[in-house]
Scaffold this active site. Structure first.
Site, short mmCIF file in Angstrom:
data_model
loop_
_atom_site.label_atom_id
_atom_site.label_comp_id
_atom_site.label_asym_id
_atom_site.label_seq_id
_atom_site.Cartn_x
_atom_site.Cartn_y
_atom_site.Cartn_z
NE ARG A 105 -1.15 2.84 2.71
CZ ARG A 105 -0.54 4.27 2.90
NH1 ARG A 105 -0.83 4.59 2.77
NH2 ARG A 105 -0.02 4.00 4.32
CG ASN B 38 8.45 2.81 6.30
OD1 ASN B 38 9.18 2.90 7.11
ND2 ASN B 38 7.58 2.24 6.75
CG HIS C 296 9.27 7.05 5.07
ND1 HIS C 296 7.98 7.30 3.77
CD2 HIS C 296 7.65 7.42 5.81
CE1 HIS C 296 7.47 6.94 3.68
NE2 HIS C 296 7.47 7.02 4.80
CB CYS D 236 5.34 11.17 1.23
SG CYS D 236 3.29 11.93 1.82
CG HIS E 209 5.28 5.26 9.43
ND1 HIS E 209 4.84 3.97 8.83
CD2 HIS E 209 5.84 5.31 7.79
CE1 HIS E 209 3.97 3.82 7.02
NE2 HIS E 209 5.28 4.56 6.55
#
Length: 285
Positions: free
Chosen positions: A13, A247, A207, A238, A205
């Protein structure tokens, strides 16, 4: 350390939705099946958002219908509104997620509304999800820096994370969306949140824009976090954070956690196979 860490796979996703051209549903299905075979306990498989805004996820229902579901894996979906939730339920998602920002600038750019408006919307989604028997996970973006507003204060992160917990989210994933946070910034943030937000309700999370994601994971481990989002093959980025990379790569994170003596239950060899396939999907029509 002798602990177990949960890897929450977001590549299908969060990773693939940032590819310039949509990846065919068959390739998404194959990737998710490879990840299931690698023993990842949770896989964010789809996002039920408007295809006008995220055309890369227009085939979410097809993907969810096509995957081979492993009994030990939870398949999750991002659901920004009630329509998305209905579609996720119809597609037999095991749990759903909502996302908010700690900065007003990013909230307006990403979802075209204020933080307060987004939280009001998510209250309806969370209530309906729980009524349908689905757990809800929350994301908070821009935990240290925003591409529009600059530095983000820990209090802003606390307010949004606490609001999501009060909506009923079982876990809050804290996102370094730009991927530029230094380990000292993550340590400072987590110390600031510790009094109000228990570590067992938080996930990391990170990146990897600045190559610090693994170090930031280690800082978060020291603060008690035991769940981390990761993207196979380092896929992602993003669209509203120019220059941000994907990520932390799932295979790199799994290897580092193994070096630290932490258990993940992930088959490193099979994850490497999935990573090789994920990298082959970049910029594929």
């Amino acid at each position: 350390m002798g602990d177990r860490v949960t890897l929450f796979e977001v590549g299908p996703r969060d990773g693939l939705q940032n590819e310039a051209r949509p990846v065919p549903a068959a390739d998404k299905i194959r990737l998710i099946d490879l990840l299931s075979g690698a023993g990842l306990p949770k896989i964010e498989a789809a996002s039920f958002v408007s295809s006008r805004w995220v055309p890369q996820m227009a085939d979410a229902a097809v993907v969810m219908a096509g995957i081979r579901r492993a009994p030990s894996v939870l398949y999750t979906a991002l659901t920004p509104n009630l329509r998305g939730l209905d579609d996720a339920i119809a597609s037999r998602a095991d749990e759903v997620a909502v996302f908010a920002s700690a900065s007003e600038g990013f909230s307006r750019a990403n979802i075209n509304c204020t933080i307060a408006d987004s939280l009001a919307r998510y209250r309806e989604v969370a209530d309906a999800a729980r009524a349908a028997g689905l757990a809800v996970r929350g994301y908070v973006s821009c935990i240290t820096q925003c591409p529009f507003d600059g530095a983000v204060e820990p209090d802003a992160v606390r307010r949004v994370a606490d609001a999501l917990l009060r909506l009923g989210c079982y876990e809050i994933s804290l996102g370094d969306t730009l991927g530029r946070a230094a380990p000292c910034e993550i340590a400072c943030l987590l110390r600031s949140l510790a009094d109000d937000l228990p570590a067992e309700r938080l996930a990391g999370h990170f990146h990897d824009t600045s190559g610090r994601a693994l170090r930031n994971v280690e800082v978060a481990l020291d603060a008690g976090l035991r769940t981390f989002d990761a993207s196979v093959g380092g896929l992602g980025g993003c669209p509203y954070a120019p220059g941000a990379s994907g990520n932390v790569a799932s295979e790199a994170l799994a290897a580092r956690l193994a070096e630290l003596g932490l258990e993940t239950g992930v088959d490193i060899a099979r994850l490497a196979e999935a990573a090789a396939f994920a990298r082959s999907l970049r910029n594929r029509a």
